[in-house]
Design an enzyme around this catalytic site. Structure first.
Site, PDB file in Angstrom:
ATOM      1  N   GLU A 300       4.184  -0.446  10.980  1.00  0.00           N
ATOM      2  CA  GLU A 300       5.170  -0.936  10.007  1.00  0.00           C
ATOM      3  C   GLU A 300       5.998  -2.069  10.591  1.00  0.00           C
ATOM      4  O   GLU A 300       7.109  -1.835  11.103  1.00  0.00           O
ATOM      5  CB  GLU A 300       6.092   0.210   9.556  1.00  0.00           C
ATOM      6  CG  GLU A 300       5.399   1.217   8.684  1.00  0.00           C
ATOM      7  CD  GLU A 300       6.345   2.218   8.025  1.00  0.00           C
ATOM      8  OE1 GLU A 300       7.549   2.239   8.371  1.00  0.00           O
ATOM      9  OE2 GLU A 300       5.870   2.985   7.166  1.00  0.00           O
ATOM     10  N   GLU A 392      -0.435   5.422   5.196  1.00  0.00           N
ATOM     11  CA  GLU A 392       0.615   6.442   5.330  1.00  0.00           C
ATOM     12  C   GLU A 392       1.411   6.501   4.038  1.00  0.00           C
ATOM     13  O   GLU A 392       1.793   5.479   3.485  1.00  0.00           O
ATOM     14  CB  GLU A 392       1.553   6.052   6.487  1.00  0.00           C
ATOM     15  CG  GLU A 392       2.710   7.018   6.693  1.00  0.00           C
ATOM     16  CD  GLU A 392       3.674   6.559   7.793  1.00  0.00           C
ATOM     17  OE1 GLU A 392       3.219   6.157   8.883  1.00  0.00           O
ATOM     18  OE2 GLU A 392       4.887   6.596   7.542  1.00  0.00           O
TER      19      GLU A 392
END
Ligand code: IDC
Length: 470
Positions: A300, A392
């Site tokens: 991320e 995710e």
């Protein structure tokens, strides 16, 4: 089921947007003709996938438009590839993409799409290419049987990979905006992400992984290897080894494995560029001959521009390719892999400036209680242009805790199913937080049955444990 489309006159009247257009015969008219082989490769409740092979039987053409009409008004093109797809009423069109304008005599081009359907799913009955009616065939392949797990003959701990997701699909690659299997069919993988290996390593053992493969029927294990927070940087050798061994554990059970270089804080992946190169060189060399490995190079990115992420990707991807040339690589996106949305941006920064590499996908993450309609709208739009992988997601808030949002989770998973976007859920662990699928204390024992699931685990398992459409 196979039957021929009735051959009609090679050229003549056809209906364009409701207006009759007459193809004018000319003295020096080019030879015209085409063949379309239309195959429904897959069908499921409310949807289907079709492959469309177009062959030019006439003189070479530059610029082409395929047109056909669905006999059932409830059929709609949802996601197409290798052409620009559109639909008006029951009539669908596929226009050449810029990179494939010319079809030489005898040349073939393969297009396809996934569609939605409200009921019966008959094949279209006539096809035209640039207004010329085509001959060809229409086929509906039998839906493959749900993969079943074969009983192991020599051991009771490791099931045979026969009939597994890996056996059914083999080496994956990116085709258009989709993830495709060895037979070039677009597929969706559904599975679970580990929690951080530095904290929850004991949750990944024979019993838990057998449950994931055989009871959940998961296709995918994402291996979350944090780099900071007591992760990789503290002991590169141990983490590299552990990731390699978990890719092998997934392979033995016929599951795909995502190697997640779980960068989070700091958010600029370039902070870990040298570590990433070292790690991926080793992991790609070890797993090059395995067909189940997928590389996710930055979990991320946050507080960093798309340009910086792209630059990182263009330095790490060649390191992977040098050792393992054919594996799919997934690139994180701006704003915690929100395609930029959480940073006030959007997917257009990627569409206009994509990573310069082939066989890659882009990451999208969501937490159902925090990310709702505007994020879903972004994914719906972006999925037509970018290959996306939800590596995710959580059923809860972005903290990993809070209340489970069942209706938003359901809306998200319905959308991902419809778009055939693969996903992994955070987390297959017994962390004391509502995103975890296993109740606290589970990993201290050997029972990974459904009685040990949390509300989130039960919800996600109920979605993953439905038949795959491979
Ligand atoms: C969270 C874990 C939590 C841990 C924290 C550490 O659930 O137990 O203490 O990380 O940083 C992400 C991240 C993922 C987060 C998760 C939930 O990829 O590492 O895990 N999340 O906050 N992005 C959005 C949410």
């Amino acid at each position: 089921m196979k039957r021929s489309i009735t051959a009609l006159a090679a050229a003549g009247a056809t209906v364009l947007g409701g207006t009759a257009v007459l193809a004018m015969p000319q003295a020096s008219a080019a030879a015209q003709g085409c063949r379309v082989d239309y195959t429904i490769t897959n069908q499921w409740q409310g949807g289907f996938q079709a492959g469309v092979k177009v062959t030019n039987l006439g003189d070479a053409i530059t610029g082409w438009l395929l047109r056909f009409t669905f006999p059932d008004g409830g059929q709609k093109v949802a996601q197409g590839w290798n052409a620009t797809w559109a639909q008006s009423g029951a009539t669908a069109t596929a226009a050449n993409p810029d990179w494939n304008r010319t079809l030489a005599t005898g040349a073939t081009t393969d297009l396809g799409f996934t569609g939605t359907t409200t009921g019966a799913n008959p094949v279209p009955t006539s096809f035209t290419l640039n207004g010329v009616t085509c001959t060809g065939s229409t086929t509906t392949t039998t839906t493959p049987a749900t993969p079943t797990t074969t009983t192991p003959t020599t051991t009771t701990t490791t099931p045979s990979p026969g009939g597994t997701p890996l056996a059914a699909n083999g080496q994956l690659h990116v085709c258009g905006v989709h993830l495709c299997n060895e037979a070039n069919r677009a597929i969706q993988l559904r599975g679970m992400s580990t929690h951080g290996l530095q904290w929850f390593d004991s949750c990944y053992n024979d019993a838990s992984l057998n449950a994931l493969a055989n009871d959940w029927h998961a296709d995918l294990l994402r291996i979350a290897m944090y780099v900071q927070e007591k992760g990789y940087e503290t002991n590169p050798a141990w983490f590299t080894d552990r990731v390699n061994s978990l890719v092998g554990e997934a392979e033995e059970r016929g599951m795909y494995a995502i190697v997640d270089f779980h960068t989070l804080t700091p958010g600029d992946p370039n902070y870990n560029l040298d570590r990433a190169k070292t790690f991926f060189a080793a992991v790609a060399a070890r797993n090059a001959t395995r067909k189940n490995v997928i590389y996710e190079i930055a979990n991320e990115p946050n507080g960093v521009s798309w340009g910086a992420i792209k630059s990182y990707a263009e330095q790490v991807i060649p390191v992977i390719r040098a050792a393992d040339p054919d594996a799919v690589v997934i690139v994180g996106t701006r704003g915690w892999s929100s395609l930029g949305v959480s940073d006030g941006s959007s997917e257009t920064e990627i569409v206009n400036n994509p990573v310069n590499a082939a066989n890659i996908m882009y990451t999208f993450h969501f937490y159902a209680a925090s990310h709702k309609d505007n994020y879903r709208a972004t994914v719906s739009r972006a999925a037509a242009k970018l290959p996306l992988f939800v590596t995710e997601f959580g059923t809860v808030t972005a903290t990993g805790g809070g209340t489970l949002d069942q209706s938003s989770t359901t809306a998200w998973l319905d959308l991902l199913d419809q778009l055939q976007i693969s996903y992994a859920n955070w987390t297959y662990s017994d962390a004391d937080e509502s995103s975890a699928a296993l109740q606290p204390g589970t990993c201290a024992g050997s029972d990974y049955g459904t009685g040990r699931l949390t509300a989130s685990g039960a919800l996600v398992r109920s979605r993953i444990d439905t038949p795959d459409h491979f």
